[in-house]
Write a protein that holds these residues in place. Structure first.
Motif, mmCIF file in Angstrom:
data_model
loop_
_atom_site.group_PDB
_atom_site.id
_atom_site.type_symbol
_atom_site.label_atom_id
_atom_site.label_comp_id
_atom_site.label_asym_id
_atom_site.label_seq_id
_atom_site.Cartn_x
_atom_site.Cartn_y
_atom_site.Cartn_z
ATOM 1 N N ALA A 98 -4.223 -16.267 5.645
ATOM 2 C CA ALA A 98 -4.106 -15.071 6.490
ATOM 3 C C ALA A 98 -3.199 -14.084 5.778
ATOM 4 C CB ALA A 98 -3.545 -15.423 7.860
ATOM 5 N N LEU A 99 -3.290 -12.842 6.184
ATOM 6 C CA LEU A 99 -2.384 -11.820 5.665
ATOM 7 C C LEU A 99 -1.482 -11.382 6.805
ATOM 8 C CD1 LEU A 99 -1.862 -10.172 3.022
ATOM 9 C CD2 LEU A 99 -3.123 -8.311 4.120
ATOM 10 N N ALA A 100 -0.176 -11.344 6.556
ATOM 11 C CA ALA A 100 0.789 -10.897 7.563
ATOM 12 C C ALA A 100 1.314 -9.523 7.169
ATOM 13 C CB ALA A 100 1.933 -11.890 7.689
ATOM 14 N N ALA A 101 1.153 -8.548 8.040
ATOM 15 C CA ALA A 101 1.710 -7.218 7.809
ATOM 16 C C ALA A 101 3.186 -7.228 8.185
ATOM 17 C CB ALA A 101 0.954 -6.174 8.620
ATOM 18 N N LEU A 102 4.006 -6.595 7.361
ATOM 19 C CA LEU A 102 5.450 -6.628 7.552
ATOM 20 C C LEU A 102 6.033 -5.285 7.967
ATOM 21 C CD1 LEU A 102 6.396 -8.706 4.371
ATOM 22 C CD2 LEU A 102 6.187 -9.542 6.728
ATOM 23 N N GLU A 103 5.493 -4.215 7.444
ATOM 24 C CA GLU A 103 6.068 -2.901 7.742
ATOM 25 C C GLU A 103 5.049 -1.815 7.460
ATOM 26 O OE1 GLU A 103 9.879 -0.053 6.507
ATOM 27 O OE2 GLU A 103 9.212 -1.615 5.127
ATOM 28 N N ILE A 104 5.053 -0.804 8.315
ATOM 29 C CA ILE A 104 4.363 0.453 8.045
ATOM 30 C C ILE A 104 5.383 1.556 8.284
ATOM 31 C CG2 ILE A 104 2.588 2.075 8.819
ATOM 32 C CD1 ILE A 104 0.809 -0.320 9.451
ATOM 33 N N LEU A 105 5.558 2.394 7.297
ATOM 34 C CA LEU A 105 6.576 3.446 7.378
ATOM 35 C C LEU A 105 5.972 4.780 6.968
ATOM 36 C CD1 LEU A 105 9.585 4.264 7.739
ATOM 37 C CD2 LEU A 105 9.887 3.742 5.318
ATOM 38 N N VAL A 106 6.246 5.794 7.757
ATOM 39 C CA VAL A 106 5.817 7.162 7.466
ATOM 40 C C VAL A 106 7.067 8.031 7.391
ATOM 41 C CG1 VAL A 106 4.533 9.158 8.334
ATOM 42 C CG2 VAL A 106 3.597 6.855 8.618
ATOM 43 N N LEU A 107 7.130 8.905 6.393
ATOM 44 C CA LEU A 107 8.277 9.787 6.264
ATOM 45 C C LEU A 107 8.481 10.600 7.535
ATOM 46 C CD1 LEU A 107 8.066 11.269 2.643
ATOM 47 C CD2 LEU A 107 9.600 9.494 3.502
ATOM 48 N N LEU B 60 0.832 -1.202 0.000
ATOM 49 C CA LEU B 60 0.000 0.000 0.000
ATOM 50 C C LEU B 60 0.865 1.251 0.000
ATOM 51 C CD1 LEU B 60 -2.824 -0.925 2.536
ATOM 52 C CD2 LEU B 60 -2.701 -1.370 0.084
ATOM 53 N N ILE B 61 0.431 2.234 -0.747
ATOM 54 C CA ILE B 61 1.155 3.490 -0.894
ATOM 55 C C ILE B 61 0.234 4.617 -0.444
ATOM 56 C CG2 ILE B 61 2.332 5.019 -2.519
ATOM 57 C CD1 ILE B 61 2.652 2.456 -4.315
ATOM 58 N N GLY B 62 0.718 5.450 0.472
ATOM 59 C CA GLY B 62 -0.065 6.580 0.971
ATOM 60 C C GLY B 62 0.457 7.895 0.418
ATOM 61 N N GLN B 63 -0.440 8.683 -0.165
ATOM 62 C CA GLN B 63 -0.071 9.981 -0.727
ATOM 63 C C GLN B 63 -0.815 11.091 -0.001
ATOM 64 O OE1 GLN B 63 -1.034 8.265 -4.827
ATOM 65 N NE2 GLN B 63 0.492 9.822 -5.367
ATOM 66 N N ASP B 64 -0.131 12.224 0.182
ATOM 67 C CA ASP B 64 -0.780 13.369 0.802
ATOM 68 C C ASP B 64 -1.565 14.152 -0.243
ATOM 69 O OD1 ASP B 64 1.073 14.859 -0.634
ATOM 70 O OD2 ASP B 64 2.256 15.444 1.121
ATOM 71 N N GLU B 65 -2.077 15.306 0.176
ATOM 72 C CA GLU B 65 -2.945 16.084 -0.707
ATOM 73 C C GLU B 65 -2.244 16.543 -1.981
ATOM 74 O OE1 GLU B 65 -2.431 16.553 2.465
ATOM 75 O OE2 GLU B 65 -4.305 16.904 3.570
ATOM 76 N N SER B 66 -0.912 16.683 -1.914
ATOM 77 C CA SER B 66 -0.149 17.128 -3.080
ATOM 78 C C SER B 66 0.255 15.976 -3.994
ATOM 79 C CB SER B 66 1.111 17.871 -2.624
ATOM 80 O OG SER B 66 2.045 16.962 -2.045
ATOM 81 N N GLY B 67 -0.018 14.745 -3.560
ATOM 82 C CA GLY B 67 0.367 13.587 -4.339
ATOM 83 C C GLY B 67 1.708 12.992 -3.958
ATOM 84 N N GLU B 68 2.381 13.595 -2.980
ATOM 85 C CA GLU B 68 3.670 13.061 -2.549
ATOM 86 C C GLU B 68 3.464 11.737 -1.811
ATOM 87 O OE1 GLU B 68 7.515 14.185 0.317
ATOM 88 O OE2 GLU B 68 5.727 15.462 0.306
ATOM 89 N N VAL B 69 4.325 10.784 -2.084
ATOM 90 C CA VAL B 69 4.293 9.508 -1.366
ATOM 91 C C VAL B 69 4.919 9.727 0.012
ATOM 92 C CG1 VAL B 69 5.126 7.130 -1.305
ATOM 93 C CG2 VAL B 69 4.372 8.136 -3.465
ATOM 94 N N VAL B 70 4.098 9.619 1.059
ATOM 95 C CA VAL B 70 4.562 9.922 2.413
ATOM 96 C C VAL B 70 4.475 8.731 3.354
ATOM 97 C CG1 VAL B 70 3.986 12.372 2.185
ATOM 98 C CG2 VAL B 70 2.276 10.786 3.113
ATOM 99 N N ALA B 71 3.865 7.632 2.905
ATOM 100 C CA ALA B 71 3.712 6.465 3.771
ATOM 101 C C ALA B 71 3.590 5.222 2.905
ATOM 102 C CB ALA B 71 2.484 6.606 4.671
ATOM 103 N N LYS B 72 3.941 4.090 3.490
ATOM 104 C CA LYS B 72 3.783 2.826 2.788
ATOM 105 C C LYS B 72 3.515 1.730 3.800
ATOM 106 C CE LYS B 72 8.631 1.320 2.837
ATOM 107 N NZ LYS B 72 9.695 0.662 2.032
ATOM 108 N N ALA B 73 2.961 0.640 3.310
ATOM 109 C CA ALA B 73 2.704 -0.527 4.152
ATOM 110 C C ALA B 73 2.924 -1.773 3.314
ATOM 111 C CB ALA B 73 1.284 -0.497 4.713
ATOM 112 N N HIS B 74 3.579 -2.747 3.910
ATOM 113 C CA HIS B 74 3.862 -4.006 3.227
ATOM 114 C C HIS B 74 3.171 -5.150 3.952
ATOM 115 C CE1 HIS B 74 7.097 -2.492 0.569
ATOM 116 N NE2 HIS B 74 7.320 -1.648 1.553
#
Length: 258
Positions: free
Chosen positions: A113-122, A64-78
């Motif tokens: 099942a789904l295993a979450a591996l990482e959540i990262l925020v800039l 998963l890729i998280g973008q802010d209002e400007s479209g910048e990639v600021v977070a991700k999740a694996h």
């Protein structure tokens, strides 16, 4: 990693989330995100395998890729689909999740099942509730794919006493009954349940020369070495010229409603 995140509580910014499968054009931005993990953590062989671009694309529906209002990639999740025996939460935690996920994909197994591996925020975007938003997005994505369980080998962000057993720290609570650890607290607030410790969630082994390069420490005496960024000491063996870090994590289970 080990589903770790830097967690601060504040006024939330609203993210737009998409999967790598939906937005393959964002792969370069995803890979360019600054990696805050200590150098030795990046030397886990399972991590080297999973984070290869070709492998990430194989599991793009769960990246998963998280973008802010400007479209910048600021977070991700694996996350990775895994095949677990009934009631199983393996002792090898993060490494085991990647290994089981790759094994299922290569052998044609059916994950349950789904295993979450990482959540990262800039770093510059922390303190705005983004970690919790990404966790919610991972859980919702698990449900969309039919997984009733999201299991997470959580790397507690607040553990700073390397000598304290994880079996004690994981169940430490505040006066309100919520976990003392901030990242475990986010999971419990989101409906997760702490189930057990994964005592060897990540294993990083190397020569003493490699450990000196990774940490800047001398590694010149056998025994336990306290390394900044670790959750427990690293075992140094000067006779054999090697050192090994075995990291414990904490299994948290989320029911997705699928």
């Amino acid at each position: 990693m080990l589903c770790g995140a830097v967690v601060c509580e504040g006024v939330p910014m609203q993210l737009t989330t998409s999967t790598l499968a939906e937005r393959p054009d964002l792969l370069e931005a995803l890979l360019a995100m600054a990696n805050p993990w200590p150098e030795f953590i990046r030397r886990d062989p399972f991590g080297d395998l999973y984070y290869a671009p070709a492998v990430l694309q194989q599991f793009g529906e769960h990246v998963l890729i998280g973008q802010d209002e400007s479209g910048e990639v600021v977070a991700k999740a694996h996350a990775i689909p895994v095949l677990l025996a009934e009631g199983e939460l393996p002792d090898d935690g993060w490494d085991g999740a990647i290994g089981r996920g790759l094994h299922a994909r290569l052998t044609g197994g059916t994950p349950n099942a789904l295993a979450a591996l990482e959540i990262l925020v800039l770093a510059g975007k922390q303190g705005q509730g983004l970690s919790a938003q990404m966790l919610t997005a991972v859980r919702e994505n698990a449900a969309r794919h039919g997984y009733a369980d999201l299991v997470v080998p959580v790397r507690p962000t607040g553990k700073d006493d390397l000598r304290e057993p994880m079996s004690r720290y994981a169940w430490r609570t505040r006066e309100d009954g919520l976990p003392a650890d901030p990242w475990l607290r986010v999971h419990v607030r989101a409906g997760g349940r702490i189930e057990k410790v994964a005592p060897r969630s990540m294993v990083v082994a190397g020569t003493l020369a490699e450990w000196r390069r990774w940490t800047g420490l001398p590694f010149d005496a056998s025994g336990e070495v306290e390394v900044p960024g670790a959750l427990r000491p690293v075992h140094c063996d000067t006779w054999h010229g090697t050192a090994t870090y075995t990291e414990p994590n904490v299994w948290v289970r989320h029911r997705t409603g699928a």
